[in-house]
Structures are given as C-alpha cells and as structure tokens.
Design a protein around this motif. Structure first.
Motif, PDB file in Angstrom:
ATOM      1  N   SER A 247      -1.045  -1.032  12.988  1.00 52.64           N
ATOM      2  CA  SER A 247      -1.984  -2.114  12.685  1.00 52.64           C
ATOM      3  C   SER A 247      -1.306  -3.476  12.812  1.00 52.64           C
TER       4      SER A 247
ATOM      5  N   VAL B  41      -6.438  -2.042   4.184  1.00 51.73           N
ATOM      6  CA  VAL B  41      -5.634  -3.055   4.882  1.00 51.73           C
ATOM      7  C   VAL B  41      -6.536  -4.022   5.646  1.00 51.73           C
ATOM      8  N   ARG B  42      -7.564  -3.514   6.281  1.00 52.83           N
ATOM      9  CA  ARG B  42      -8.457  -4.387   7.051  1.00 52.83           C
ATOM     10  C   ARG B  42      -9.255  -5.308   6.140  1.00 52.83           C
TER      11      ARG B  42
ATOM     12  N   ILE C 103       0.878  -1.174   0.000  1.00 55.78           N
ATOM     13  CA  ILE C 103       0.000   0.000   0.000  1.00 55.78           C
ATOM     14  C   ILE C 103       0.912   1.220   0.000  1.00 55.78           C
TER      15      ILE C 103
ATOM     16  N   ILE D 203      -1.721   3.830  10.732  1.00 56.89           N
ATOM     17  CA  ILE D 203      -1.710   2.494  10.147  1.00 56.89           C
ATOM     18  C   ILE D 203      -0.445   1.717  10.511  1.00 56.89           C
TER      19      ILE D 203
ATOM     20  N   ALA E 213      -6.790  -8.042   5.092  1.00 63.20           N
ATOM     21  CA  ALA E 213      -6.472  -8.941   6.209  1.00 63.20           C
ATOM     22  C   ALA E 213      -7.476 -10.071   6.345  1.00 63.20           C
TER      23      ALA E 213
ATOM     24  N   HIS F 129      -2.111  -5.929  11.233  1.00 62.40           N
ATOM     25  CA  HIS F 129      -2.224  -6.612   9.946  1.00 62.40           C
ATOM     26  C   HIS F 129      -1.051  -6.308   9.009  1.00 62.40           C
ATOM     27  N   THR F 130      -0.214  -5.339   9.349  1.00 60.22           N
ATOM     28  CA  THR F 130       0.887  -4.963   8.454  1.00 60.22           C
ATOM     29  C   THR F 130       2.148  -5.739   8.815  1.00 60.22           C
TER      30      THR F 130
ATOM     31  N   ILE G 102       0.972  -7.964   3.874  1.00 55.72           N
ATOM     32  CA  ILE G 102       0.690  -6.552   3.606  1.00 55.72           C
ATOM     33  C   ILE G 102       1.840  -5.681   4.094  1.00 55.72           C
ATOM     34  N   HIS G 103       2.356  -4.857   3.180  1.00 55.87           N
ATOM     35  CA  HIS G 103       3.386  -3.871   3.499  1.00 55.87           C
ATOM     36  C   HIS G 103       2.812  -2.477   3.244  1.00 55.87           C
ATOM     37  N   VAL G 104       3.278  -1.503   4.002  1.00 53.82           N
ATOM     38  CA  VAL G 104       2.736  -0.145   3.891  1.00 53.82           C
ATOM     39  C   VAL G 104       3.873   0.857   3.765  1.00 53.82           C
TER      40      VAL G 104
ATOM     41  N   GLY H 172      -0.019   4.988   2.822  1.00 51.55           N
ATOM     42  CA  GLY H 172      -0.507   4.666   4.165  1.00 51.55           C
ATOM     43  C   GLY H 172      -0.865   5.870   4.999  1.00 51.55           C
TER      44      GLY H 172
END
Length: 372
Positions: free
Chosen positions: A46, A21-22, A9, A43, A25, A48-49, A32-34, A12
């Motif tokens: 998170s 991102v959510r 992403i 973010i 996930a 999830h990252t 997932i990279h931001v 961010g």
C-alpha cells in the motif's frame, strides 16, 4: 482536529487492515506503520504505509506482545490500533503492558469482549437486558425428540456461536433437518437454535467509551449477497431512531468501550427491529461509513489520546463494495452507470488510488493462497 501522530496497525495480515489503513489515509496528519504475521501480506504494498514489519509469533502469545512493543520502539508510533478480533482480544488481555508504551483506543474488558463475540452468550445478555432479539434456544440432547420442538415455530436457524460472514448457519424447516445438520457437526456445544425472522437488514456501527456512543452510522442492505446469510453487497445509510435506541440501551448497560458493528433485522411481522449479533471489531463496510462522513479508525485514534470531538453526523448515501460496483458498471456500461452507483459510491476509488494491494490479493488467489 488536526494533529501530527503516527499509528501502528499490529495485524496487517487481516483483510480488514487494508480498509482501516485506507480510512486513516484520508487524514493527512497521520503516519501509518504496519506489523504483520505474514511477510507477504498485500497491505505491505500500500502506498499509504510508511513502514511495514513482520514477525512469526503466534496470535495470542506473549511473543506477539513483545513484537508489537519492539515495533513501537522502532517506528516511534504513538498509537496502536488493533483491527481484527484476535488482536483486539490480545490488546485487552495485555492492556497494561501495551498502554505503557503507546496510546490505545477505547478497549473493552476481556470477559465482555468474549460475550459480544459469542452469539449464544450475546442472546442471553439481550434477554437479561430486555432488548428485542429473536427467540433463542440451546441444542436439545441427541437423539433429537420431535416432541422437544413443541412450542417452537419453524423454520428455525441452527447457528454457530463464533463464525463470521454467515458461516455455520442452516435454515431448517422441520426437526429432521435440524437433526441431519447437527449429525454432521463434531462439537454440538458450538451451536444453538434461533427463530427465523423475515425482513430487511439494519446494521449499526459504533465507537464507544464506557457506554457513551462517540460516533455511529446506521445502514440497511439494498443489494443482497449472492451467498445466503452473507452481508449485503450494497448498502444505504439511513436514520433509524428506534434501532439506535436499542443499541444505546445495550452499550450503556454493559458500559461498552471500543468499536462494534451490530447486525439487526426489521421483523416484518412484529414491526420491531431485533438485534441478531455483534462484531466487536472493524467491519467490511467501513469505507461506506467513511464516505457517509464518519471515519471510525481516525476517531478511535483521537479517542486513544483522550481528545474530545463532537459526535459526527453522516449523510444518507449508498455504498457498494468494489466487486459489486464493478459488476454494476460493466453491466450498464453501454448506457453508463446510473447516478446512484457512481465509482465514488464504492470502494473502487480506493483501489484505483492504491492498486498494488488488490493486485497482490488477486495474484494470491490465483495461486490458491487465502488471507484471513
């Protein structure tokens, strides 16, 4: 549909990135990279990252393209998924350089992207394609001559060409109100006039490739925002063949590629659903589409690598944004919430599962910092 890939992403710093991102996930086969222009973007907290990176390049500069490519090399990301309009525009402008190092989702040509993002240019496009929309007029020369409004039916709306979330809109009941509003603006070329249409909101979200709709959802507002002209606080997903047909006509006519969210309104007088504006980016009710059965960011990842998938169906559910759902739960707590407004019908469950970004957002607001 499962495949193990990593996605970057690149924006961010934008509030919509956390929603994307959510959504991603919810699929276990993505890492997932931001990348962000803000090193303190919420973010980054998170769960999830996998990794978070930051840089200081300007929005549309070549340096930002270089920062994205450098992060692709660091993370080994297979896919770059832009979220907000400026970054989608950047990807469209530098498509060849970026597509050489990573897969990109369906992306529109830059002139077409700018047309859909500009409400005045969009209205002219809709006129040419004979797609139902409110009557739209340019701003007449100043000082305004009341005779110039003969044949125009009040109330009229003065609208900004490129602002979001209801910004730059004034509902005017006579030429005097139009003149007073315009006299406060520094650049009249950024505004236009449009007839006011009364009726319920109906919005269509799409993912397209060359005019073919790969996925869509249709929603209508059921709880209005407390701010005029803002998106509804709660929505319901519905089927609406007539509205979908109008959107299909538009995306086919221009061979649209990418995601978009179309704001429409059902005109109570004419019975037509009229297209108001287009947002060629991800949208605030994205999690609602996910809960209804369509994970747009994940499907965009599949489409980026040319993977085929059947057009998904979606359920008729209701969805409330987290702040709205929280107010509903608090007000009804003594009697418990009604079944229509359970936590699982809102973004609150994402907040409970991934709370640190939202805590960071609240802390930033207390210190006066606003995120894009």
């Amino acid at each position: 549909m499962s495949y193990r890939r990593s996605v970057l992403i690149p924006d961010g710093e934008h509030e919509l990135a956390l929603r994307v991102v959510r959504c991603l996930a919810h699929e276990s086969d993505l890492e997932i990279h931001v990348l962000s222009t803000d090193s303190s973007a919420p973010i980054r907290w998170s769960r999830h990252t996998a990794t978070f990176h930051s840089h200081t390049a300007r929005a549309m500069s070549p340096d930002r393209v270089a920062a994205i490519i450098d992060t692709i090399k660091k993370t080994g990301a297979h896919i770059v998924l832009p979220v907000a309009l400026p970054t989608i525009r950047l990807v469209a402008q530098h498509y060849r350089a970026l597509s050489a190092v990573a897969a990109l989702p369906p992306t529109p040509q830059l002139p077409l992207l700018d047309t859909l993002a500009d409400k005045w240019l969009l209205a002219q496009l809709l006129e040419r394609e004979e797609i139902p929309h409110p009557k739209t007029f340019g701003i007449p020369p100043l000082p305004l001559d009341p005779q110039g409004f003969i044949g125009k039916r009040f109330p009229l709306m003065v609208k900004a060409r490129a602002r979001a979330a209801g910004g730059g809109i004034c509902l005017c009941r006579d030429p005097g109100e139009v003149a007073r509003f315009l006299s406060q603006q520094s650049d009249l070329s950024e505004f236009f006039l449009q007839e006011f249409v009364s009726g319920p909101d109906v919005d269509v979200s799409v993912l397209c490739r060359e005019g073919d709709i790969l996925a869509y959802t249709i929603q209508r507002g059921v709880v209005p925002s407390h701010k005029p002209f803002n998106p509804p606080a709660a929505i319901e997903f519905i089927q609406d063949a007539g509205t979908l047909e109008n959107i299909q006509r538009l995306v086919r006519a221009v061979r649209w590629s990418g995601i978009a969210h179309f704001d429409c309104i059902h005109d109570l007088k004419s019975g037509e659903t009229k297209l108001l504006e287009a947002n060629p980016r991800y949208w605030r009710s994205l999690l609602g589409s996910l809960y209804a059965g369509v994970n747009f960011p994940y499907l965009a990842c599949l489409a980026s690598e040319g993977r085929e998938f059947a057009r998904p169906t979606y359920r008729s559910i209701r969805y409330a944004r987290p702040s709205t759902a929280l107010r509903m739960l608090v007000r009804r707590w003594p009697m418990r919430a009604t079944p229509q407004w359970r936590i699982r019908d809102s973004g609150l469950r994402e907040v409970f599962q991934d709370p640190l970004p939202d805590l960071a957002i609240q802390a930033a607001r207390l210190t006066g910092k606003l995120f894009t």
